[in-house]
Design an enzyme around this catalytic site. Structure first.
Site, PDB file in Angstrom:
ATOM      1  CE  LYS A  22      -1.840   1.642   4.036  1.00 47.61           C
ATOM      2  NZ  LYS A  22      -1.537   3.064   4.228  1.00 47.61           N
ATOM      3  CG  ASN A  23       2.406   2.750   3.573  1.00 46.28           C
ATOM      4  OD1 ASN A  23       1.224   3.029   3.358  1.00 46.28           O
ATOM      5  ND2 ASN A  23       2.920   2.640   4.797  1.00 46.28           N
ATOM      6  CB  CYS A 119      -5.171  11.241  11.829  1.00 45.29           C
ATOM      7  SG  CYS A 119      -3.620  10.453  11.959  1.00 45.29           S
ATOM      8  NE  ARG A 124       0.459  10.182  10.379  1.00 42.56           N
ATOM      9  CZ  ARG A 124      -0.023   9.120   9.737  1.00 42.56           C
ATOM     10  NH1 ARG A 124      -1.213   8.688   9.982  1.00 42.56           N
ATOM     11  NH2 ARG A 124       0.702   8.511   8.835  1.00 42.56           N
ATOM     12  CG  ASP A 307       3.083   1.460   9.583  1.00 44.23           C
ATOM     13  OD1 ASP A 307       2.668   2.283  10.406  1.00 44.23           O
ATOM     14  OD2 ASP A 307       3.206   1.713   8.368  1.00 44.23           O
ATOM     15  NE  ARG A 399      -7.125   4.342   5.727  1.00 47.56           N
ATOM     16  CZ  ARG A 399      -6.175   4.878   6.481  1.00 47.56           C
ATOM     17  NH1 ARG A 399      -6.333   5.004   7.765  1.00 47.56           N
ATOM     18  NH2 ARG A 399      -5.052   5.293   5.940  1.00 47.56           N
TER      19      ARG A 399
HETATM   20  C1  UD1 Z   1       4.263   6.972   6.534  1.00 47.96           C
HETATM   21  C2  UD1 Z   1       3.441   5.730   6.296  1.00 47.96           C
HETATM   22  C3  UD1 Z   1       2.873   5.222   7.611  1.00 47.96           C
HETATM   23  C4  UD1 Z   1       3.987   5.023   8.644  1.00 47.96           C
HETATM   24  C5  UD1 Z   1       4.857   6.280   8.761  1.00 47.96           C
HETATM   25  C6  UD1 Z   1       6.084   6.073   9.628  1.00 47.96           C
HETATM   26  C7  UD1 Z   1       2.606   6.098   4.047  1.00 47.96           C
HETATM   27  C8  UD1 Z   1       1.432   6.398   3.173  1.00 47.96           C
HETATM   28  N1  UD1 Z   1       2.366   6.078   5.384  1.00 47.96           N
HETATM   29  O1  UD1 Z   1       3.391   7.976   7.054  1.00 47.96           O
HETATM   30  O2  UD1 Z   1       2.201   3.987   7.375  1.00 47.96           O
HETATM   31  O3  UD1 Z   1       3.414   4.759   9.916  1.00 47.96           O
HETATM   32  O4  UD1 Z   1       5.320   6.688   7.452  1.00 47.96           O
HETATM   33  O5  UD1 Z   1       6.842   5.010   9.149  1.00 47.96           O
HETATM   34  O6  UD1 Z   1       3.695   5.856   3.575  1.00 47.96           O
HETATM   35  N2  UD1 Z   1       6.065  14.865  10.734  1.00 47.96           N
HETATM   36  C9  UD1 Z   1       6.180  16.223  10.998  1.00 47.96           C
HETATM   37  N3  UD1 Z   1       6.138  17.091   9.936  1.00 47.96           N
HETATM   38  C10 UD1 Z   1       5.981  16.683   8.644  1.00 47.96           C
HETATM   39  C11 UD1 Z   1       5.875  15.301   8.397  1.00 47.96           C
HETATM   40  C12 UD1 Z   1       5.919  14.418   9.469  1.00 47.96           C
HETATM   41  O7  UD1 Z   1       6.332  16.628  12.151  1.00 47.96           O
HETATM   42  O8  UD1 Z   1       5.948  17.540   7.743  1.00 47.96           O
HETATM   43  C13 UD1 Z   1       6.151  13.894  11.859  1.00 47.96           C
HETATM   44  C14 UD1 Z   1       4.899  13.061  12.025  1.00 47.96           C
HETATM   45  O9  UD1 Z   1       3.930  13.740  12.795  1.00 47.96           O
HETATM   46  C15 UD1 Z   1       5.433  11.809  12.693  1.00 47.96           C
HETATM   47  C16 UD1 Z   1       6.840  11.663  12.084  1.00 47.96           C
HETATM   48  O10 UD1 Z   1       7.143  12.939  11.544  1.00 47.96           O
HETATM   49  O11 UD1 Z   1       5.553  12.023  14.077  1.00 47.96           O
HETATM   50  C17 UD1 Z   1       6.958  10.641  10.972  1.00 47.96           C
HETATM   51  O12 UD1 Z   1       5.899  10.846  10.044  1.00 47.96           O
HETATM   52  P1  UD1 Z   1       6.021  10.477   8.518  1.00 47.96           P
HETATM   53  O13 UD1 Z   1       7.224   9.659   8.243  1.00 47.96           O
HETATM   54  O14 UD1 Z   1       5.834  11.732   7.709  1.00 47.96           O
HETATM   55  O15 UD1 Z   1       4.724   9.578   8.331  1.00 47.96           O
HETATM   56  P2  UD1 Z   1       3.858   9.507   7.033  1.00 47.96           P
HETATM   57  O16 UD1 Z   1       4.728   9.748   5.863  1.00 47.96           O
HETATM   58  O17 UD1 Z   1       2.610  10.312   7.209  1.00 47.96           O
END
Ligand code: UD1
Length: 419
Positions: A22-23, A119, A124, A307, A399
């Site tokens: 999925k990711n 969420c 996030r 995850d 999902r």
């Molecule tokens: C992706 C995965 C999700 C997984 C996560 C961590 C997808 C679609 N989803 O989510 O399944 O759990 O990686 O491995 O690939 N953050 C900030 N600012 C930003 C972006 C992120 O502060 O601009 C923080 C987030 O709140 C979180 C951390 O960084 O605490 C990591 O998040 P991130 O790696 O961005 O997760 P996703 O990409 O949303």
């Protein structure tokens, strides 16, 4: 509303195939926005999040063709992009909608994306995505809950992420492939899904070096072309089945997957007592004792994935000994603990750390799924529990897991979906 009904206590035995990731599929679908030629993508999992992304791309003007013969084969053509908007109704159900921002800015210089809210598992924010695109010359304002972005032509530059972000790295990598000049992403995420996206972009004519390391260098091109690409196997689905069998006992073989994506998870399952043998696209697991408790700490790849944390929580509930699990990526990702406790689990929570005292068995109960991976954790708990477990709110599960109850039934579990 649909529920899952599980009668626990049966070991898992048999063989199943793992679906596409999925990711990896979600960003790869967005890569279609970067070219006016067709992108043919194989091994796409049939999931609610994929449907949502296809609907989003389609309402932007992307044509979506599903193969007659194979549901996991999809061809996208973004020849016309007349509506570069991601509305609230879609972004609120799937945060990964933010992945259209970078490609839209790079290809047509404008995008309007609903700001993803908090969420269930944490705040996030998307500040890193925005900061990076601004450094590349985009003008971004946020009003009425929407990110409004415009750019004449994105400019290559050096971007150092303040924190490691998976979709942030993917968004900026896709923006950079059509920028003027060279972009260097530092402190980039190293997840295998980033390598998969990079490989797809390279097949489309992009020049990218270093994907899978924390420094990615992208030399912008004037355009990308169409390509044919197949998505990598889902390492979290793989890990979930391996953990389920380590909890229930039994012997399973997973096909169309790769142990190389799962180093930290396989190490922990081995520590728990599972015997694991691998070859190039198969993983074989035998478990014939009570699992040992295993402590872990989540962290960005290649460390233990957040995850998989909830699934290991369920495993540790019936482990011999005491385990400590610390969640370091998301601030509110221990919601499954309350539900596991309804099944008699002995867990204490202090901040983002859970202390799990293993017990001989869980009791079946009526529980509620709170997010995608929490749902998987409750299924594992239900599979090992004495008696009947009913899991509510399984839309979370749909999902991200393709046919999970069918696959578990093939492995001998007593699980059914009821209305
Ligand atoms: C992706 C995965 C999700 C997984 C996560 C961590 C997808 C679609 N989803 O989510 O399944 O759990 O990686 O491995 O690939 N953050 C900030 N600012 C930003 C972006 C992120 O502060 O601009 C923080 C987030 O709140 C979180 C951390 O960084 O605490 C990591 O998040 P991130 O790696 O961005 O997760 P996703 O990409 O949303």
């Amino acid at each position: 509303m649909q529920k899952l009904l599980i009668h626990g206590g049966k070991p898992l035995h048999g063989e199943i195939s793992i679906s596409g990731a999925k990711n990896a599929a979600l960003p790869i679908l967005c890569a279609a926005l970067l070219t006016d030629e067709s992108l043919q993508i194989g091994n796409i999992p049939v999931l609610r999040d994929i449907e949502t992304m296809l609907t989003l791309l389609n309402q932007m003007g992307v044509s979506v063709m599903l193969s007659d013969h194979n549901a996991s084969d999809i061809t996208l053509s973004a020849k016309q992009l007349n509506n570069p908007i991601a509305p609230y109704e879609m972004v609120k159900t799937m945060r990964a909608s933010i992945l259209v921002l970078g490609p839209l800015l790079a290809r047509i210089g404008q995008a309007r994306i609903s700001l993803p809210g908090g969420c269930a598992i944490g705040l996030r924010p998307v500040d890193q995505h925005i900061k990076g695109l601004q450094a590349m010359g985009a003008e971004i304002s946020i009003n009425h809950g929407y990110i409004n972005a415009v750019a004449k032509k994105l400019q290559g530059t050096r971007i150092v992420f303040d924190i490691v972000t998976v979709t942030g790295t993917e968004n900026l990598m896709m923006a950079a492939v059509l920028a003027d000049g060279v972009t260097v992403l530092e402190n980039a995420a190293r997840e295998p899904e980033i390598i998969d996206l990079a490989n797809c972009l390279i097949a489309m004519g992009a020049k990218i070096q270093g994907a899978g390391t924390d420094v990615i260098t992208i030399e912008g091109q004037s355009s990308l072309h169409g390509a044919k690409y197949s998505v990598m196997p889902d390492r979290i689905e793989t890990g979930t089945f391996l953990t389920a069998c380590t909890a229930t006992g039994g012997e399973i073989r997973l096909n169309n997957t790769s142990h190389q994506l799962l180093g930290a998870v396989i190490d922990k399952l081995t520590e728990a007592g599972a015997q694991i043998n691998v070859n190039h696209n198969q993983i074989h697991l035998i478990m014939n004792s009570q699992p040992r408790s295993v402590s872990l700490r989540t962290a960005p790849y290649p460390a233990f994935p957040t995850d998989m944390q909830a699934q290991f929580m369920a495993l540790n509930c019936i482990g011999a000994g005491t385990a400590i699990i610390t969640e370091t990526i998301f601030e509110n990702r221990l919601m499954h603990v309350q539900e596991l406790k309804r099944m008699n689990a002995d867990i204490e929570v202090e901040g983002n750390t859970a202390i799990i005292h293993g017990i001989s068995h869980l009791d079946g109960a009526h529980v509620m799924a709170t997010d995608l991976r929490a749902s998987a954790s409750l299924i594992i708990a239900g599979l090992v529990a004495h008696g009947r477990t009913t899991i509510d709110r399984i839309y979370h599960l749909d999902r991200g897991y393709e046919n999970i109850e069918q696959k578990l039934s093939i492995l001998g579990a007593n699980i059914q979906r009821i209305n």
